[in-house]
Structure formats: structure tokens, C-alpha cells
Design a protein around this motif. Structure first.
Motif, PDB file in Angstrom:
ATOM      1  N   ASP A 354      22.357  40.190  40.183  1.00 53.16           N
ATOM      2  CA  ASP A 354      21.696  41.411  39.712  1.00 53.16           C
ATOM      3  C   ASP A 354      22.336  42.661  40.321  1.00 53.16           C
ATOM      4  OD1 ASP A 354      20.017  39.952  38.135  1.00 53.16           O
ATOM      5  OD2 ASP A 354      18.218  40.247  39.351  1.00 53.16           O
ATOM      6  N   ARG A 355      22.750  42.551  41.587  1.00 61.03           N
ATOM      7  CA  ARG A 355      23.354  43.735  42.227  1.00 61.03           C
ATOM      8  C   ARG A 355      24.762  44.006  41.698  1.00 61.03           C
ATOM      9  NH1 ARG A 355      25.649  47.344  42.904  1.00 61.03           N
ATOM     10  NH2 ARG A 355      26.038  48.669  44.733  1.00 61.03           N
ATOM     11  N   VAL A 356      25.600  42.987  41.622  1.00 58.17           N
ATOM     12  CA  VAL A 356      26.992  43.251  41.238  1.00 58.17           C
ATOM     13  C   VAL A 356      27.132  43.526  39.748  1.00 58.17           C
ATOM     14  CG1 VAL A 356      27.919  41.965  43.197  1.00 58.17           C
ATOM     15  CG2 VAL A 356      27.592  40.789  41.010  1.00 58.17           C
ATOM     16  N   CYS A 357      26.120  43.138  38.952  1.00 60.45           N
ATOM     17  CA  CYS A 357      26.136  43.462  37.527  1.00 60.45           C
ATOM     18  C   CYS A 357      26.065  44.964  37.278  1.00 60.45           C
ATOM     19  CB  CYS A 357      24.972  42.779  36.809  1.00 60.45           C
ATOM     20  SG  CYS A 357      25.291  41.077  36.344  1.00 60.45           S
ATOM     21  N   ARG A 358      25.600  45.692  38.264  1.00 58.62           N
ATOM     22  CA  ARG A 358      25.516  47.154  38.118  1.00 58.62           C
ATOM     23  C   ARG A 358      26.883  47.821  38.269  1.00 58.62           C
ATOM     24  NH1 ARG A 358      21.116  47.418  42.586  1.00 58.62           N
ATOM     25  NH2 ARG A 358      22.138  49.404  43.044  1.00 58.62           N
ATOM     26  N   GLU A 359      27.879  47.031  38.666  1.00 61.60           N
ATOM     27  CA  GLU A 359      29.236  47.543  38.856  1.00 61.60           C
ATOM     28  C   GLU A 359      30.107  47.190  37.652  1.00 61.60           C
ATOM     29  OE1 GLU A 359      30.197  49.214  41.655  1.00 61.60           O
ATOM     30  OE2 GLU A 359      28.217  49.002  42.573  1.00 61.60           O
ATOM     31  N   PHE A 360      31.129  48.010  37.427  1.00 63.13           N
ATOM     32  CA  PHE A 360      32.199  47.658  36.506  1.00 63.13           C
ATOM     33  C   PHE A 360      33.320  47.024  37.314  1.00 63.13           C
ATOM     34  CE2 PHE A 360      30.035  51.151  34.286  1.00 63.13           C
ATOM     35  CZ  PHE A 360      29.839  50.556  33.040  1.00 63.13           C
ATOM     36  N   SER A 361      34.094  46.167  36.672  1.00 58.74           N
ATOM     37  CA  SER A 361      35.193  45.524  37.400  1.00 58.74           C
ATOM     38  C   SER A 361      36.107  46.570  38.009  1.00 58.74           C
ATOM     39  CB  SER A 361      35.987  44.608  36.476  1.00 58.74           C
ATOM     40  OG  SER A 361      37.083  44.053  37.170  1.00 58.74           O
ATOM     41  N   TRP A 362      36.418  46.395  39.294  1.00 63.60           N
ATOM     42  CA  TRP A 362      37.287  47.342  39.976  1.00 63.60           C
ATOM     43  C   TRP A 362      38.702  46.771  40.165  1.00 63.60           C
ATOM     44  CZ3 TRP A 362      32.614  45.979  42.807  1.00 63.60           C
ATOM     45  CH2 TRP A 362      32.748  44.816  43.587  1.00 63.60           C
ATOM     46  N   MET A 363      38.944  45.562  39.648  1.00 66.95           N
ATOM     47  CA  MET A 363      40.252  44.930  39.828  1.00 66.95           C
ATOM     48  C   MET A 363      41.284  45.503  38.856  1.00 66.95           C
ATOM     49  SD  MET A 363      39.826  42.829  42.353  1.00 66.95           S
ATOM     50  CE  MET A 363      41.217  41.696  42.302  1.00 66.95           C
ATOM     51  N   LYS A 364      42.523  45.621  39.322  1.00 68.36           N
ATOM     52  CA  LYS A 364      43.608  46.128  38.480  1.00 68.36           C
ATOM     53  C   LYS A 364      43.990  45.104  37.413  1.00 68.36           C
ATOM     54  CE  LYS A 364      45.836  48.854  42.168  1.00 68.36           C
ATOM     55  NZ  LYS A 364      47.067  48.969  42.994  1.00 68.36           N
ATOM     56  N   GLU A 365      43.982  43.845  37.787  1.00 76.81           N
ATOM     57  CA  GLU A 365      44.439  42.789  36.899  1.00 76.81           C
ATOM     58  C   GLU A 365      43.243  42.032  36.323  1.00 76.81           C
ATOM     59  OE1 GLU A 365      47.977  40.770  38.912  1.00 76.81           O
ATOM     60  OE2 GLU A 365      47.078  41.930  40.532  1.00 76.81           O
ATOM     61  N   GLU A 366      43.530  41.065  35.463  1.00 74.21           N
ATOM     62  CA  GLU A 366      42.466  40.279  34.844  1.00 74.21           C
ATOM     63  C   GLU A 366      42.017  39.177  35.803  1.00 74.21           C
ATOM     64  OE1 GLU A 366      43.475  38.910  30.994  1.00 74.21           O
ATOM     65  OE2 GLU A 366      43.783  40.911  30.171  1.00 74.21           O
ATOM     66  N   ILE A 367      41.455  39.606  36.897  1.00 81.14           N
ATOM     67  CA  ILE A 367      40.934  38.711  37.932  1.00 81.14           C
ATOM     68  C   ILE A 367      39.473  39.083  38.118  1.00 81.14           C
ATOM     69  CG2 ILE A 367      41.115  38.041  40.362  1.00 81.14           C
ATOM     70  CD1 ILE A 367      44.059  39.032  40.227  1.00 81.14           C
ATOM     71  N   PRO A 368      38.562  38.113  38.206  1.00 84.47           N
ATOM     72  CA  PRO A 368      37.146  38.477  38.391  1.00 84.47           C
ATOM     73  C   PRO A 368      36.942  39.305  39.656  1.00 84.47           C
ATOM     74  CG  PRO A 368      37.510  36.118  38.765  1.00 84.47           C
ATOM     75  CD  PRO A 368      38.764  36.657  38.157  1.00 84.47           C
ATOM     76  N   TYR A 369      36.203  40.389  39.517  1.00 85.98           N
ATOM     77  CA  TYR A 369      35.978  41.272  40.660  1.00 85.98           C
ATOM     78  C   TYR A 369      35.017  40.661  41.667  1.00 85.98           C
ATOM     79  CZ  TYR A 369      31.605  42.860  38.363  1.00 85.98           C
ATOM     80  OH  TYR A 369      30.362  42.930  37.778  1.00 85.98           O
ATOM     81  N   VAL A 370      34.175  39.740  41.197  1.00 88.27           N
ATOM     82  CA  VAL A 370      33.223  39.049  42.083  1.00 88.27           C
ATOM     83  C   VAL A 370      33.272  37.560  41.764  1.00 88.27           C
ATOM     84  CG1 VAL A 370      30.804  38.762  42.745  1.00 88.27           C
ATOM     85  CG2 VAL A 370      31.691  41.053  42.260  1.00 88.27           C
ATOM     86  N   ARG A 371      33.261  36.750  42.798  1.00 87.37           N
ATOM     87  CA  ARG A 371      33.128  35.304  42.651  1.00 87.37           C
ATOM     88  C   ARG A 371      31.956  34.853  43.519  1.00 87.37           C
ATOM     89  NH1 ARG A 371      38.172  32.409  45.676  1.00 87.37           N
ATOM     90  NH2 ARG A 371      36.513  30.909  46.115  1.00 87.37           N
ATOM     91  N   ILE A 372      31.119  34.015  42.943  1.00 86.89           N
ATOM     92  CA  ILE A 372      29.950  33.497  43.653  1.00 86.89           C
ATOM     93  C   ILE A 372      30.243  32.040  44.033  1.00 86.89           C
ATOM     94  CG2 ILE A 372      27.453  33.204  43.598  1.00 86.89           C
ATOM     95  CD1 ILE A 372      28.245  36.051  43.085  1.00 86.89           C
ATOM     96  N   GLU A 373      30.016  31.725  45.296  1.00 82.14           N
ATOM     97  CA  GLU A 373      30.360  30.402  45.811  1.00 82.14           C
ATOM     98  C   GLU A 373      29.160  29.458  45.751  1.00 82.14           C
ATOM     99  OE1 GLU A 373      33.639  30.389  46.495  1.00 82.14           O
ATOM    100  OE2 GLU A 373      33.619  32.567  46.202  1.00 82.14           O
ATOM    101  N   HIS A 374      29.402  28.252  45.289  1.00 81.31           N
ATOM    102  CA  HIS A 374      28.466  27.123  45.289  1.00 81.31           C
ATOM    103  C   HIS A 374      27.487  27.143  44.111  1.00 81.31           C
ATOM    104  CE1 HIS A 374      30.353  26.869  49.112  1.00 81.31           C
ATOM    105  NE2 HIS A 374      29.611  27.796  49.681  1.00 81.31           N
ATOM    106  N   VAL A 375      26.587  28.125  44.062  1.00 85.27           N
ATOM    107  CA  VAL A 375      25.658  28.297  42.931  1.00 85.27           C
ATOM    108  C   VAL A 375      24.924  26.982  42.638  1.00 85.27           C
ATOM    109  CG1 VAL A 375      25.411  29.237  40.594  1.00 85.27           C
ATOM    110  CG2 VAL A 375      27.251  30.050  42.058  1.00 85.27           C
ATOM    111  N   THR A 376      24.114  26.573  43.586  1.00 84.05           N
ATOM    112  CA  THR A 376      23.428  25.281  43.518  1.00 84.05           C
ATOM    113  C   THR A 376      22.316  25.253  42.480  1.00 84.05           C
ATOM    114  OG1 THR A 376      23.889  24.998  45.873  1.00 84.05           O
ATOM    115  CG2 THR A 376      22.234  23.542  44.898  1.00 84.05           C
ATOM    116  N   ASP A 377      21.434  26.246  42.519  1.00 83.03           N
ATOM    117  CA  ASP A 377      20.217  26.183  41.702  1.00 83.03           C
ATOM    118  C   ASP A 377      20.002  27.498  40.953  1.00 83.03           C
ATOM    119  OD1 ASP A 377      17.860  24.982  40.737  1.00 83.03           O
ATOM    120  OD2 ASP A 377      16.657  25.899  42.328  1.00 83.03           O
ATOM    121  N   PRO A 378      20.882  27.814  40.004  1.00 81.90           N
ATOM    122  CA  PRO A 378      20.758  29.093  39.287  1.00 81.90           C
ATOM    123  C   PRO A 378      19.754  29.015  38.151  1.00 81.90           C
ATOM    124  CG  PRO A 378      22.649  27.903  38.461  1.00 81.90           C
ATOM    125  CD  PRO A 378      22.063  27.053  39.564  1.00 81.90           C
ATOM    126  N   GLU A 379      19.155  30.145  37.813  1.00 83.52           N
ATOM    127  CA  GLU A 379      18.341  30.226  36.620  1.00 83.52           C
ATOM    128  C   GLU A 379      19.224  30.615  35.435  1.00 83.52           C
ATOM    129  OE1 GLU A 379      15.170  32.947  37.690  1.00 83.52           O
ATOM    130  OE2 GLU A 379      13.879  31.232  38.177  1.00 83.52           O
TER     131      GLU A 379
END
Length: 539
Positions: A354-379
């Protein structure tokens, strides 16, 4: 200056193989031409361009792109190589661990630290956690520290508590817990940020020892077909980037992306990441920052929306402070580097996305600006937002495979089967890849990619327990998630696929993994590993 060599003479054709490319447009081939470490052509041998090539007969062997472990801790894994392993087949009970500590003490001086790693109460015969009194029975005249398999919890003995000044009056640090017994005395179990209360007292390897152990580990990874890796930070202060660069000069061959653990750098006004540091064309480069959002399921510290089984008031805990998160986002945005966040529990996943969705990608290249690790029990809503905003997920099938006892104890059968919903993530369009998080799992060979693959294609634990078979994926998808997608998410240029213009990094296997019984995928062995067309390992 060396003599300029004839490029045509250097070109080599690898032929008579079953080559899985991970390239969506050309998934299988039987030959490829490599020149100056780069694939110049790949396809069917009878369609190869004319030319004079050195010929290398693959003898029908199965070939896959070099594996990319997008989330591991090589420095920790290398360091653990000399510590006591608290895992099967070395240790099956607390009593066996106590005996291992006694044995280690016989060969050390009084006051010299004894360290171990990998304990998992679910695998102990006693089916309970360690405590200070167990460790005291092993050694009482020297400090002892045993890190839990998840890496988020440390158990220490009484001498270590005394050395660190931890007693019944010591307050819990923010984002951590000093576990206490019914009388208020510390049990020796230090959870999340509390584990760092003893860090400054731990012995430090010399720089030379660290580099030597790292090079040795690199050779092990080559034997497993791993040609690139992401180092996801330390449990304590220290910058791994210069260590990897020196190790590369002395034999570490993997392309490596280094993430800095922000909590250890955020107060340092001199810390920076230059464009030179972040140049992804280098073998070793700085990729971004790492944050810890919560703990682990097996340690009951992942922050959930529903309570753990048998603990109606226990939901886990948030670890990440608002200041850490906001300052990390600001740093990554201004430096155009990646942000990685550890998030296992439902509450943490939702909070971060929810927090990082408020941002636009800040990366120069086509690389995800945020990566979430593990993500065990997502809704489902969190997954939808991740897909919509190109937020990547890096997950580990091996967790439930290796730690099934803790998952069943803490979540129960139904809830466990809903965890790590890989199939759902892919169906939602989430950018996803696989990794091991080695050494942070309950397995004696934590970096072994083929155990991880078996877990993905069977969705069974090592003991045969069903971990939600509807979330299984086929072996082709699994290899793509371990190669092409992992390289994309980390931002490794020109690797992860065997296609024209890409680096010739590949592994030759002892069997056709695409025709192997899924239950036997973990028996796969690597016969040869190549980086830039040069053989760097052979069995």
C-alpha cells in the motif's frame, strides 16, 4: 598487451544437446554458437549458419541457463561453514546440540565464543525451543550463540547475556523482543531486532578469512549450477560490496548484486551509492537497499491478520519503523536504486505494498523499483496491486518443504496450504521468481536449487505432506522463474536466458530434468557449469 586472436577461431558450437533456453520465443534448441563469451546463434543444428567452429558434443545432455539465486546471503552462508550446524543430519535433538557444544568447547579456550546456526524446534526430538539453560549445559564458561534457521531469532547462553548486559530490567528494543519466562527472567531467546543486542560482542573474522570462505562458497555454488546471485545483506553491520569485489579478484565467479541492510547504514551521513557502484555491467555491483518488515512464520514473528494456532493473542510483530521505511524510499528514489522489503505476514505485505503503490517507478531501466521478499500469506488485493504497479515478488518454495513441522504447528494444515500462492500470483500477472534465502531455512544444503525446484513442482514437504498442490507449477515454469525471471527482477543484464546476444552462462545436467519424475527432481546433479562460455566447474 596480449596478441589479438582470430575471433572466428574462438567461436565454438555446442551441439547434440537438449538445450532449454528460458526464451519464450525459442524454448528449446539442440545447438548454439558461442563467441567471446556471448551466444551468437542458437537453434536447430541443421539450421546453423555456415562457418568454421570448434565443436563441443553435448552427447544428448540436458542444458539449462545458469541459475540465478535472487535472494541469498552468501557472506552468512560462508561464515556458517565453520560453525556448528543444528540441523539434521548433524543434530536431531536439543541433547545432541548440547553435546556438539561440549565437544566444541573441548577444543577452545575459556571465554572463546561458540557459534552455531540452523536450529528449528520443529525438528528437535523435544519439540520445543532452545533456551539459555540448554546452552549453559553445553558450555557455561564461554559465550554461546545459536541462530535459528530463519535468521531472525538468536538463542544465547547466560554468559552471552551477561556480556551484552541483558537482564530482567533490559527493555525490549523497538522491533524486537527479549523473551522472558514466567518470572521475568530472559530465556536467552532474542527475537528480531533484539538479536542485535549481542552482535557487537561476536568475534569478527579477518578480512582474509572472509574472502577465502567466500571463494570456497562460490565453488560450491558453481557445482550447483548457480552463476549469479543477489546478496541480501547481513544480520549485523558491515559492507559486503568491497568484500565481494576482492573475492572476485581471487576466484569468486558469480555475477553478484549487493543489497545493503538499511538499518545499519541509515544513520551514517557518509553512506552513499555512486553511479559507478551501481553499474550493472560489472560483475559485482550495488543494487539497492534491504528492509526487514517482520519476522518468520516458523518463529511466529511474521505479522499476520489472524492469530497463530493455539495462541489467540499472538499475531507476530512489525519490525520496520516508519522512519526506516520513509528514509529508505527517499534514498532509493533519489539514487534510482532498488528497494527490497522482507514481508512474510499478511499485515506486513499489505502495509508495504500500500505504501510503495503511492510511488511511481524511479528506476532508469525496466527493473522493478520495489521487490517484496517471501510473501507468505498475501491477500488477493495485495497481489492485484503488486501486479498493477510492477512490484516484484521473490519467494522460496523450499520454506514449507523444509520447515513443515513449524508451519503445521503455527498455522495448521488448511492455512499452510494457502501460503506462498505461486499459481495465484502468476495468474494475477505478478512478476515472480524463485530463490533459496540460503542459509535461512532448515536444510543441511540450503543453497541446493534442485530441492527448491522439487518443492515448487510437487508442493509437498520433505516428509510427503501436501503443502497445497493446487499452487504447484510445472518444471519449465520453475526453471524460467529460477533463470529468466530472477535475472529480470534483480536487474542482471544479458543473463538468465540462452538466446542471441546473451552471455553464455549454462549448466549441463546429469538427466533430462524436464522428463524426470517430479519426486526425483532433487536428485539432479550438475556435470558442468559454464560462465561466458568458459567451463568453470566439472564433476
Amino acid at each position: 598487451m596480449g596478441t589479438k586472436r582470430n575471433k572466428r577461431e574462438e567461436a565454438r558450437m555446442y551441439f547434440h544437446g537438449k538445450i532449454f533456453t528460458s526464451d519464450k520465443e525459442n524454448l528449446y534448441a539442440d545447438a548454439m554458437i558461442v563467441e567471446d563469451g556471448v551466444i551468437r546463434w542458437i537453434g536447430r543444428e541443421d539450421q546453423a549458419p555456415e562457418g568454421t567452429y570448434k565443436r563441443h558434443d553435448l552427447k544428448g545432455a540436458c542444458v539449462i541457463p545458469g541459475l540465478v539465486d535472487a535472494h541469498m546471503h552468501p557472506m552468512m552462508l560462508a561464515d556458517y561453514s565453520r560453525q556448528i550446524s543444528a540441523l539434521p543430519p548433524e543434530v536431531h535433538s536439543i541433547e545432541e546440540l548440547v553435546e556438539k557444544i561440549r565437544e566444541r568447547r573441548k577444543h577452545q579456550k575459556p571465554g572463546q565464543w561458540i557459534q552455531g546456526w540452523g536450529y528449528d524446534e520443529g525438528k528437535f526430538k523435544e519439540k520445543r525451543s532452545l533456551n539459555r539453560y540448554d546452552l549453559d549445559r553445553g558450555c557455561s564458561d564461554a559465550p554461546v550463540s545459536i541462530v535459528r534457521t530463519c535468521g531472525h531469532i538468536r538463542c544465547v547462553n547466560s554468559m552471552a547475556l551477561k556480556l551484552a548486559g541483558i537482564d530482567r530490567n533490559t527493555p525490549n528494543p523497538e522491533g524486537g523482543e527479549i523473551e522472558r519466562d514466567s518470572s521475568g527472567e530472559p530465556t536467552g531467546v532474542l527475537k528480531e531486532s533484539a538479536r542485535n543486542l549481542v552482535t557487537k560482542w561476536l568475534p569478527e573474522d579477518s578480512r582474509e578469512d572472509k574472502i577465502r570462505k567466500l571463494v570456497d562458497l562460490g565453488n560450491l555454488l558453481l557445482s550447483q549450477g548457480i552463476t549469479a546471485a543477489a546478496d541480501m545483506g547481513n544480520l549485523g553491520p558491515g559492507d559486503n560490496l568491497p568484500l565481494f569485489r576482492e573475492a572476485a579478484r581471487k576466484g569468486w565467479k558469480q555475477k553478484t548484486a549487493v543489497y545493503r541492510m538499511w538499518e545499519f547504514f541509515m544513520e551514517d551521513p557518509s553512506f552513499d551509492m555512486t553511479e559507478e557502484d551501481m553499474d550493472r555491467r560489472q560483475q559485482i555491483f550495488a543494487a539497492g537497499l534491504k528492509l526487514i518488515g517482520d519476522g518468520s512464520v516458523s518463529g511466529r514473528t511474521a505479522w499476520m491478520k489472524r492469530p497463530y494456532c493455539g495462541k489467540p493473542l499472538e499475531y507476530g510483530m512489525p519490525v520496520l519503523t516508519k522512519d526506516q521505511m520513509e528514509s529508505a524510499i527517499q534514498f532509493c528514489r533519489s539514487h534510482q536504486c532498488q528497494l527490497s522489503v522482507h514481508a512474510m505476514g499478511t499485515e506486513t505485505i499489505e502495509r508495504i505494498i500500500d505504501r510503495v503503490c503511492r510511488e511511481f517507478s524511479w528506476m532508469k531501466e525496466e527493473i522493478p523499483y520495489v521487490r517484496i521478499e517471501h510473501v507468505t500469506d498475501p491477500e488477493e488485493e495485495s497481489l492485484r496491486k503488486a501486479a498493477e504497479h510492477n512490484i516484484a515478488v521473490v519467494t522460496q518454495p523450499v520454506f514449507m518443504y523444509a520447515e513443515v513441522e513449524s508451519y503445521l504447528e503455527n498455522l495448521g494444515d488448511d492455512w499452510m496450504k494457502q501460503c506462498y500462492p505461486v499459481r495465484c500470483m502468476l495468474d494475477q500477472g505478478v512478476m515472480l521468481c524463485f530463490s533459496t534465502d540460503a542459509p535461512a531455512t532448515s536444510w543441511a544444503a540450503p543453497s541446493d536449487p534442485f530441492i527448491n525446484m522439487k518443492a515448487a513442482v510437487t508442493r509437498k514437504a520433505y516428509d510427503g505432506t501436501d503443502c497445497g498442490k493446487e499452487q504447484a507449477v510445472d518444471i519449465e515454469t520453475t526453471v524460467c522463474l529460477y533463470t529468466r525471471e530472477a535475472a529480470k527482477i534483480v536487474g542482471f543484464p544479458g543473463i538468465g536466458q540462452l538466446k542471441q546476444g546473451f552471455q553464455a552462462d549454462f549448466a549441463v545436467l546429469d538427466r533430462d530434468i524436464f522428463q524426470t519424475d517430479p519426486e526425483e527432481v532433487d536428485e539432479t546433479e550438475v556435470l558442468e557449469t559454464y560462465i561466458r562460455g568458459k567451463r568453470v566447474y566439472y564433476k
